[in-house]
Design a protein around this motif. Structure first.
Motif, PDB file in Angstrom:
ATOM      1  N   ALA A  29       0.852  -1.193   0.000  1.00  0.00           N
ATOM      2  CA  ALA A  29       0.000   0.000   0.000  1.00  0.00           C
ATOM      3  C   ALA A  29       0.882   1.236   0.000  1.00  0.00           C
ATOM      4  N   LEU A  30       0.696   2.099  -0.996  1.00  0.00           N
ATOM      5  CA  LEU A  30       1.511   3.298  -1.141  1.00  0.00           C
ATOM      6  C   LEU A  30       0.621   4.527  -1.230  1.00  0.00           C
ATOM      7  N   PRO A  31       1.117   5.691  -0.863  1.00  0.00           N
ATOM      8  CA  PRO A  31       0.300   6.902  -0.904  1.00  0.00           C
ATOM      9  C   PRO A  31       0.041   7.351  -2.327  1.00  0.00           C
ATOM     10  N   ALA A  32      -1.050   8.043  -2.521  1.00  0.00           N
ATOM     11  CA  ALA A  32      -1.366   8.611  -3.833  1.00  0.00           C
ATOM     12  C   ALA A  32      -0.329   9.650  -4.201  1.00  0.00           C
ATOM     13  N   SER A  33       0.176   9.567  -5.413  1.00  0.00           N
ATOM     14  CA  SER A  33       1.146  10.525  -5.907  1.00  0.00           C
ATOM     15  C   SER A  33       1.263  10.338  -7.413  1.00  0.00           C
ATOM     16  N   LEU A  34       2.311  10.884  -8.000  1.00  0.00           N
ATOM     17  CA  LEU A  34       2.584  10.740  -9.426  1.00  0.00           C
ATOM     18  C   LEU A  34       3.566   9.601  -9.647  1.00  0.00           C
ATOM     19  N   TRP A  35       3.175   8.636 -10.484  1.00  0.00           N
ATOM     20  CA  TRP A  35       4.061   7.590 -10.959  1.00  0.00           C
ATOM     21  C   TRP A  35       4.260   7.794 -12.452  1.00  0.00           C
ATOM     22  N   GLU A  36       5.443   7.457 -12.946  1.00  0.00           N
ATOM     23  CA  GLU A  36       5.722   7.475 -14.380  1.00  0.00           C
ATOM     24  C   GLU A  36       6.065   6.066 -14.838  1.00  0.00           C
ATOM     25  N   ILE A  37       5.494   5.676 -15.991  1.00  0.00           N
ATOM     26  CA  ILE A  37       5.781   4.377 -16.599  1.00  0.00           C
ATOM     27  C   ILE A  37       6.202   4.626 -18.046  1.00  0.00           C
ATOM     28  N   PHE A  38       7.417   4.226 -18.396  1.00  0.00           N
ATOM     29  CA  PHE A  38       7.949   4.440 -19.732  1.00  0.00           C
ATOM     30  C   PHE A  38       7.738   3.190 -20.581  1.00  0.00           C
ATOM     31  N   GLY A  39       7.196   3.398 -21.783  1.00  0.00           N
ATOM     32  CA  GLY A  39       6.990   2.313 -22.733  1.00  0.00           C
ATOM     33  C   GLY A  39       7.468   2.719 -24.109  1.00  0.00           C
ATOM     34  N   HIS A  40       7.455   1.766 -25.038  1.00  0.00           N
ATOM     35  CA  HIS A  40       7.987   2.017 -26.368  1.00  0.00           C
ATOM     36  C   HIS A  40       6.975   1.642 -27.444  1.00  0.00           C
ATOM     37  N   GLY A  41       6.931   2.477 -28.492  1.00  0.00           N
ATOM     38  CA  GLY A  41       6.191   2.151 -29.711  1.00  0.00           C
ATOM     39  C   GLY A  41       4.763   1.724 -29.467  1.00  0.00           C
ATOM     40  N   ASP A 134       8.095  19.525 -17.866  1.00  0.00           N
ATOM     41  CA  ASP A 134       9.372  19.754 -17.213  1.00  0.00           C
ATOM     42  C   ASP A 134       9.252  19.428 -15.722  1.00  0.00           C
ATOM     43  N   PHE A 135      10.308  19.704 -14.980  1.00  0.00           N
ATOM     44  CA  PHE A 135      10.295  19.380 -13.550  1.00  0.00           C
ATOM     45  C   PHE A 135       9.193  20.149 -12.823  1.00  0.00           C
ATOM     46  N   THR A 136       8.985  21.410 -13.186  1.00  0.00           N
ATOM     47  CA  THR A 136       7.949  22.206 -12.531  1.00  0.00           C
ATOM     48  C   THR A 136       6.569  21.600 -12.742  1.00  0.00           C
ATOM     49  N   VAL A 142       2.550  16.244  -8.613  1.00  0.00           N
ATOM     50  CA  VAL A 142       2.799  15.539  -7.357  1.00  0.00           C
ATOM     51  C   VAL A 142       2.060  16.213  -6.203  1.00  0.00           C
ATOM     52  N   LEU A 143       2.189  17.517  -6.096  1.00  0.00           N
ATOM     53  CA  LEU A 143       1.545  18.240  -4.996  1.00  0.00           C
ATOM     54  C   LEU A 143       0.029  18.139  -5.070  1.00  0.00           C
ATOM     55  N   ALA A 144      -0.525  18.252  -6.287  1.00  0.00           N
ATOM     56  CA  ALA A 144      -1.983  18.164  -6.438  1.00  0.00           C
ATOM     57  C   ALA A 144      -2.485  16.773  -6.081  1.00  0.00           C
ATOM     58  N   SER A 145      -1.760  15.734  -6.522  1.00  0.00           N
ATOM     59  CA  SER A 145      -2.182  14.368  -6.246  1.00  0.00           C
ATOM     60  C   SER A 145      -2.111  14.043  -4.763  1.00  0.00           C
ATOM     61  N   GLU A 146      -1.015  14.411  -4.111  1.00  0.00           N
ATOM     62  CA  GLU A 146      -0.862  14.093  -2.694  1.00  0.00           C
ATOM     63  C   GLU A 146      -1.819  14.900  -1.821  1.00  0.00           C
ATOM     64  N   LEU A 163      14.710  14.865 -15.838  1.00  0.00           N
ATOM     65  CA  LEU A 163      14.456  15.281 -14.458  1.00  0.00           C
ATOM     66  C   LEU A 163      12.949  15.317 -14.197  1.00  0.00           C
ATOM     67  N   SER A 164      12.534  14.714 -13.088  1.00  0.00           N
ATOM     68  CA  SER A 164      11.113  14.619 -12.774  1.00  0.00           C
ATOM     69  C   SER A 164      10.940  14.526 -11.268  1.00  0.00           C
ATOM     70  N   ALA A 165       9.780  14.995 -10.784  1.00  0.00           N
ATOM     71  CA  ALA A 165       9.445  14.905  -9.363  1.00  0.00           C
ATOM     72  C   ALA A 165       8.613  13.669  -9.045  1.00  0.00           C
ATOM     73  N   ALA A 166       8.377  12.804 -10.030  1.00  0.00           N
ATOM     74  CA  ALA A 166       7.552  11.612  -9.817  1.00  0.00           C
ATOM     75  C   ALA A 166       8.114  10.764  -8.680  1.00  0.00           C
ATOM     76  N   ARG A 167       7.222  10.225  -7.828  1.00  0.00           N
ATOM     77  CA  ARG A 167       7.645   9.441  -6.671  1.00  0.00           C
ATOM     78  C   ARG A 167       8.143   8.058  -7.071  1.00  0.00           C
TER      79      ARG A 167
END
Length: 247
Positions: A29-41, A134-136, A142-146, A163-167
């Motif tokens: 169980a993890l807190p709500a925040s921003l996650w990023e998932i990188f995929g291809h094509g 961008d990072f901003t 992140v702030l809005a989600s949390e 560069l990213s603020a994703a958790r």
């Protein structure tokens, strides 16, 4: 200051169920925040992984609450729009889809979505490395989600891990399917290889994932229904090994 105390200071009270620097698991169980998932094509493993992670966030709220899927024009060209009948039945009625003309419009829709507590979760999808991301921008998400408790899973198609603020930041790709139950020549259940290369409070690692299917018979019932499941690595052996062993 001990590691656990630093994590408690960094996250709101009660947000982390476990933050001991251990390994990630589907049951964590993890807190709500921003996650990023990188995929291809045109590999949709990132989208499938995003749906599975978001579903674990929603928990008992599904299907009571709607959820949002935001795409920009470039990501729609790469992977298409969500197929309603390809989603799990409990996800179909709550889907709200936004096709944004530009990345900046998609980011605005994502931020407005995570600020809405009436939503279970938000999935965003952007292609390559748009300048507005961008990072901003990630920090705002992140702030809005949390603050609202509405998680955001951002799928990056053919993007770079700038560069990213994703958790949490993942790379996802299709992996060899599991062995078929009755036919050794046929593909079995699909699997996904997911690499966690950055996380706050967790160790990076690589995971081989399948999706629990559930069922009535004993073997299928052993799979947890409608959730991610860790599976063992496949054996590397010749295709005819079993046939030769039987003479």
């Amino acid at each position: 200051m001990p590691t656990l105390e630093r994590l408690r200071a960094a996250f709101p009270a009660g947000a982390l169920a476990r933050g001991d620097g251990g390994d990630w698991s589907p049951d964590l169980a993890l807190p709500a925040s921003l996650w990023e998932i990188f995929g291809h094509g045109d590999d949709v493993s990132a989208e499938a992984f995003a749906l599975a992670c978001a579903r674990s966030f929603a928990g008992e709220n599904m299907p009571a609450k709607p959820w949002l899927w935001v795409q920009d024009r470039a990501s729609i060209r790469r992977s298409g729009r969500p197929c309603l009948h390809g989603l799990s039945p409990h996800l179909r009625s709550g889907l709200i889809h936004i096709a944004a003309p530009r990345p900046v419009d998609a980011l605005w829709a994502m931020e407005e979505g995570v600020r809405c507590r009436a939503l279970s979760f938000v999935i965003g999808e952007l292609a390559e490395d748009p300048k507005p991301l961008d990072f901003t921008a990630t920090r705002r998400l992140v702030l809005a989600s949390e603050a609202s408790g509405v998680p955001l899973i951002l799928v990056r198609k053919d993007g770079h891990a700038n560069l990213s603020a994703a958790r949490m930041r993942w790379r996802a790709a299709a992996a060899p399917s599991l062995a078929h139950r009755w036919n050794e020549r046929a593909p079995g259940a699909p699997t996904c290889h997911a690499e966690l290369f950055r996380a706050r409070g967790l160790r990076p690692g690589a995971f081989h994932l399948a999706y629990g299917i559930g069922g009535d018979d004993a073997e299928r019932a052993a799979w947890p229904g409608d959730r991610l499941d860790l599976v063992p690595e496949l054996r590397d052996r010749p295709l005819d090994a079993d046939r030769l062993a039987t003479g």
